[in-house]
Scaffold this motif. Structure first.
Motif, mmCIF file in Angstrom:
data_model
loop_
_atom_site.group_PDB
_atom_site.id
_atom_site.type_symbol
_atom_site.label_atom_id
_atom_site.label_comp_id
_atom_site.label_asym_id
_atom_site.label_seq_id
_atom_site.Cartn_x
_atom_site.Cartn_y
_atom_site.Cartn_z
ATOM 1 N N UNK A 1 43.387 65.979 80.367
ATOM 2 C CA UNK A 1 42.385 65.232 81.119
ATOM 3 C C UNK A 1 42.793 65.268 82.582
ATOM 4 N N UNK A 2 41.844 65.043 83.463
ATOM 5 C CA UNK A 2 42.128 65.144 84.899
ATOM 6 C C UNK A 2 43.152 64.115 85.363
ATOM 7 N N UNK A 3 43.314 63.019 84.602
ATOM 8 C CA UNK A 3 44.271 61.982 85.006
ATOM 9 C C UNK A 3 45.619 62.132 84.304
ATOM 10 N N UNK A 4 45.872 63.312 83.724
ATOM 11 C CA UNK A 4 47.149 63.579 83.060
ATOM 12 C C UNK A 4 47.937 64.613 83.861
ATOM 13 N N UNK A 5 49.235 64.371 84.012
ATOM 14 C CA UNK A 5 50.093 65.248 84.806
ATOM 15 C C UNK A 5 51.279 65.681 83.947
ATOM 16 N N UNK A 6 51.500 66.980 83.879
ATOM 17 C CA UNK A 6 52.626 67.519 83.116
ATOM 18 C C UNK A 6 53.909 67.289 83.909
ATOM 19 N N UNK A 7 54.839 66.549 83.332
ATOM 20 C CA UNK A 7 56.109 66.306 84.000
ATOM 21 C C UNK A 7 56.914 67.603 84.049
ATOM 22 N N UNK A 8 57.827 67.748 85.017
ATOM 23 C CA UNK A 8 58.650 68.974 85.082
ATOM 24 C C UNK A 8 59.417 69.227 83.783
ATOM 25 N N UNK A 9 59.895 68.164 83.164
ATOM 26 C CA UNK A 9 60.641 68.309 81.910
ATOM 27 C C UNK A 9 59.737 68.818 80.787
ATOM 28 N N UNK A 10 58.504 68.316 80.741
ATOM 29 C CA UNK A 10 57.561 68.776 79.731
ATOM 30 C C UNK A 10 57.170 70.224 79.985
ATOM 31 N N UNK A 11 56.982 70.602 81.242
ATOM 32 C CA UNK A 11 56.647 71.989 81.573
ATOM 33 C C UNK A 11 57.728 72.936 81.074
ATOM 34 N N UNK A 12 58.982 72.582 81.295
ATOM 35 C CA UNK A 12 60.086 73.422 80.842
ATOM 36 C C UNK A 12 60.144 73.487 79.325
ATOM 37 N N UNK A 13 59.864 72.373 78.666
ATOM 38 C CA UNK A 13 59.873 72.343 77.206
ATOM 39 C C UNK A 13 58.760 73.223 76.638
ATOM 40 N N UNK A 14 57.572 73.177 77.235
ATOM 41 C CA UNK A 14 56.457 74.007 76.769
ATOM 42 C C UNK A 14 56.787 75.484 76.944
ATOM 43 N N UNK A 15 57.329 75.846 78.086
ATOM 44 C CA UNK A 15 57.698 77.251 78.306
ATOM 45 C C UNK A 15 58.735 77.713 77.292
ATOM 46 N N UNK A 16 59.678 76.838 76.975
ATOM 47 C CA UNK A 16 60.712 77.171 75.994
ATOM 48 C C UNK A 16 60.103 77.379 74.606
ATOM 49 N N UNK A 17 59.140 76.516 74.239
ATOM 50 C CA UNK A 17 58.469 76.635 72.941
ATOM 51 C C UNK A 17 57.688 77.943 72.862
ATOM 52 N N UNK A 18 56.926 78.263 73.890
ATOM 53 C CA UNK A 18 56.096 79.465 73.873
ATOM 54 C C UNK A 18 56.942 80.738 73.901
#
Length: 252
Positions: A80-97
């Motif tokens: 949603x437009x009011x949701x922001x991916x935290x840096x830690x979550x971004x790194x976790x998603x990249x690791x998963x993919x």
């Protein structure tokens, strides 16, 4: 590494959209579906992606389904437009993919910023399916609190998606007004009859769940306000259900 499309729906979100988009610039593709905003939403979106589309508002689930159809890649991160991916979550998603996962999707914890602080107890972790395979996930047709239905097993991510949902209490009350109307109408259509026990019991249960069970009291005054308004949300929803389902008064 599996490729990722970030999908966002929006309507008049210039106050928060840029923060949302800036946090996912690492993604392979960003798709924005706008509902003919009258502010600078489209202009801001076009600064971050060429994949900006417009469609008249059809409802949350319908808009998200349409936005999904514009995605080019196999994995989807729906925001949603009011949701922001935290840096830690971004790194976790990249690791998963990077591992080419065989799960249908992942539930992500959301942490809400409310009255000047993140609520780490009340409303948390509020897991939502946000990361999923395009061919194995679809949006439910609920008018409110729509969710992703997965065809296959799911996993959980650890790091939070940051949720900036209510800048003020007034904004929260406006959302309660909107969501309780949608919720009551949905209950009425499904044949749910009004119950005094639910009118009284559901708000009490909600308050105790948020403030005591989830230890919302540790979130200070913001936790108390959030818990009380969560209970108020339940009360208003069932009050509106009563209004919708009561028999018309006899004429005299």
């Amino acid at each position: 590494m599996a490729k990722l499309t970030v999908v966002i729906i929006c309507l008049n979100e210039e106050a928060i959209l840029e923060k949302c988009l800036a946090a996912v610039q690492w993604a392979d593709e960003i798709v924005v579906l706008d509902s003919f905003s009258t502010d600078r939403t489209v202009e801001l979106a076009q600064q971050y992606t060429t994949r900006v589309f417009q469609n008249e508002w059809q409802g949350y689930a319908q808009q998200k389904t349409l936005a999904l159809s514009h995605a080019s890649h196999s994995w989807i991160l729906s925001l949603d437009a009011d949701e922001v991916v935290s840096p830690e979550l971004a790194e976790e998603i990249r690791s998963v993919l990077a591992r080419e996962p065989n799960l249908a999707g992942y539930r992500v914890p959301r942490m809400t910023f409310y009255l000047g602080r993140f609520l780490r107890h009340c409303w948390y972790p509020d897991f939502k399916v946000r990361l999923f395979q395009k061919t194995l996930g679809r949006w439910s047709d609920h008018e409110v609190h729509e969710s992703v239905l997965l065809e296959g097993p799911s996993g959980k991510l650890e790091h939070p998606l940051l949720h900036y949902s209510f800048p003020t209490v007034q904004d929260h009350l406006r959302t309660i007004q909107q969501y309780t109307s949608l919720g009551a109408a949905s209950l009425a259509r499904s044949g749910r009859s009004f119950s005094l026990a639910r009118l009284l019991g559901s708000p009490l249960f909600m308050f105790l769940q948020q403030y005591v069970g989830k230890r919302g009291f540790l979130d200070g005054i913001p936790g108390l306000v959030a818990s009380v308004l969560s209970a108020f949300h339940e009360f208003v929803k069932y009050a509106k259900l009563y209004e919708l389902t009561r028999k018309a008064p006899e004429r005299y």
